[in-house]
Each structure stands twice: as structure tokens, then as C-alpha cells.
Design a protein around this motif. Sequence first.
Motif, PDB file in Angstrom:
ATOM      1  N   UNK A  36       0.862  -1.272   0.039  1.00 19.33           N
ATOM      2  CA  UNK A  36      -0.006   0.087   0.026  1.00 19.33           C
ATOM      3  C   UNK A  36       0.933   1.155  -0.086  1.00 19.33           C
ATOM      4  N   UNK A  37       0.534   2.093  -0.826  1.00 19.79           N
ATOM      5  CA  UNK A  37       1.189   3.496  -0.883  1.00 19.79           C
ATOM      6  C   UNK A  37       0.066   4.501  -0.483  1.00 19.79           C
ATOM      7  N   UNK A  38       0.600   5.273   0.603  1.00 23.55           N
ATOM      8  CA  UNK A  38      -0.441   6.108   1.125  1.00 23.55           C
ATOM      9  C   UNK A  38       0.081   7.656   1.126  1.00 23.55           C
ATOM     10  N   UNK A  45       2.181  10.316  -5.462  1.00 21.05           N
ATOM     11  CA  UNK A  45       1.755   9.011  -5.553  1.00 21.05           C
ATOM     12  C   UNK A  45       1.657   8.440  -6.993  1.00 21.05           C
ATOM     13  N   UNK A  46       0.767   9.411  -7.710  1.00 19.60           N
ATOM     14  CA  UNK A  46       0.866   9.141  -9.329  1.00 19.60           C
ATOM     15  C   UNK A  46       1.884   9.180  -9.863  1.00 19.60           C
ATOM     16  N   UNK A  47       2.827  10.258  -9.688  1.00 13.24           N
ATOM     17  CA  UNK A  47       4.339  10.262 -10.213  1.00 13.24           C
ATOM     18  C   UNK A  47       4.826   8.897 -10.422  1.00 13.24           C
ATOM     19  N   UNK A 198      -1.000  -1.013  -4.270  1.00 12.87           N
ATOM     20  CA  UNK A 198      -2.201  -0.199  -4.077  1.00 12.87           C
ATOM     21  C   UNK A 198      -1.871   1.171  -3.705  1.00 12.87           C
ATOM     22  N   UNK A 199      -2.632   2.279  -4.344  1.00 11.24           N
ATOM     23  CA  UNK A 199      -2.554   3.582  -3.966  1.00 11.24           C
ATOM     24  C   UNK A 199      -3.678   4.166  -3.179  1.00 11.24           C
ATOM     25  N   UNK A 200      -3.621   4.489  -2.261  1.00  8.56           N
ATOM     26  CA  UNK A 200      -4.774   5.223  -1.492  1.00  8.56           C
ATOM     27  C   UNK A 200      -4.468   6.485  -0.647  1.00  8.56           C
ATOM     28  N   UNK A 214       4.381   5.201   3.035  1.00 10.38           N
ATOM     29  CA  UNK A 214       4.026   6.448   3.307  1.00 10.38           C
ATOM     30  C   UNK A 214       4.927   7.436   2.544  1.00 10.38           C
ATOM     31  N   UNK A 215       4.383   8.285   1.593  1.00 12.72           N
ATOM     32  CA  UNK A 215       4.992   9.315   0.979  1.00 12.72           C
ATOM     33  C   UNK A 215       4.276  10.912   1.036  1.00 12.72           C
TER      34      UNK A 215
END
Length: 234
Positions: A36-38, A45-47, A198-200, A214-215
Motif C-alpha cells: 500500500x502506498x499512502x 503517488x501518481x508520479x 495499491x495507492x490510497x 508513506x509518501x
Amino acid sequence: MLIELKAVNKYYQNGAQNFQVLRDINLAIDRGEFLSIMGPSGAGKTSLINLIGFIDRQYEGEYLFNGTSYQKASDNTLARIRNRSVGFVFQNFKLIGNNTILENVELPLLYGGMTKRAAKPIVEQALTRVGLPNSSQKIPSELSGGQQQRVAIARALVHQPKFIIADEPTGALDTKTSAEIMQIFRDLNRNEGTTIVLVTHDPQVSLYGDRLIKILDGAITADEPVVGVQHALR
């Protein structure tokens, strides 16, 4: 190692100004992981997933997929890699409204050179896997939002990708439907070993993964195992 990013930086140019959207990203993803990328809107996140999904290759640093860099590959080569290796699931489903469910789901197979006749049983099987048997002749408007997202997941699965990128897949769904969709992803990962990125921005949704990245402001601020109610249900 399926995916490895080493000291990746990305900039956007706006006139005379440079904006850094990814900052010294170091990330490794194994086969079979559920990651998961949050982060908040504008965090990068999109980049990051555009880069991982072979949509964007304008970056500094190194991205290795199965140990190989494709940064200097031709557009045709990148298109083939995307088609064969990555399944995409988006927040707004991205289904073609005038096409049947069969026609929507078979697209990755047709792009890969398969005939419609050969694709049909594969599509039917994928629809069954996501809980939509006997729906191939319907059109998207005849389905609920949750059912349309199931169709999008089936489309991502038909060509047996090496990994799936799910970009805010529950963003347009209510809480109950979101839980049902996330259960599908969790089952795919647990039962079939599907690698999922997963991006959320939703902390509850992030708990379905095994590992949380976490970004913030283009940089990874945490990389930790997931501990939570949803994860404990595994």
C-alpha cells in the motif's frame, strides 16, 4: 526482486521553474507482495506509479523490472511490457460505455494479438473470478459502481500480469462496496500470489496490504509492515 527503484528523482519543468515531484526514492517490491502506498493529494503517488507502470520514463536514477532497465527502450517495447506485465485498476473504472462487458475486458488480450474467439473463455473465467458470471453481454450502465470496478479488475487480470497497480480503486465507492472490492484484491494476493501495488489516501484501505509506504512531498517517509484489523483477518 520484481521491482527495484534506486535513488529515483523526478522533476517537472514549468517555464523557467523546476518542480521536484519524486525525491531520492529507494523502493524494492518482491513477487507476491501486497504493497500500500499512502499519502495526501500532491504527495507524488501518481508520479511514482506512472514510473512503476512504464507510463513515464523521464526520471533520474534507476528502475529495474525483473533486473532489467527499460528507461531507454523504444515506445513499442514499453507498450509491450505494459501490456504483458501490468494490470491497471483506476478510481473511475475507465470502461467504454457503449461496449459490452466482454468487449471491455478482452481489450488487453486483443492488444496483445489474441483473437476474439480465443479471448472469450479467458474473459468469462476472469469475470467469474471477480464474482460476475453471466454478465459479459451487459453494458457498464447496467451495473452498479461496485460491479463496474469488478469488471475493471477482471480486465486487469485477463493477461496474467506480473503485478497490478490499483490507483484509488475505492475512491468512488461507498464503505460497504469498498470493503467488498478490497476483499477481492486480498483474495487475489493471498490465494493466487498476485503482486498488488495499491495507492490510497484512506488509512482504512491501506490496512488490506502487508506493507505500507508513506509518501509526502515526493519522498518516502515510512516503509513498515501493516498491523491493523483488516490485516489481522488474513
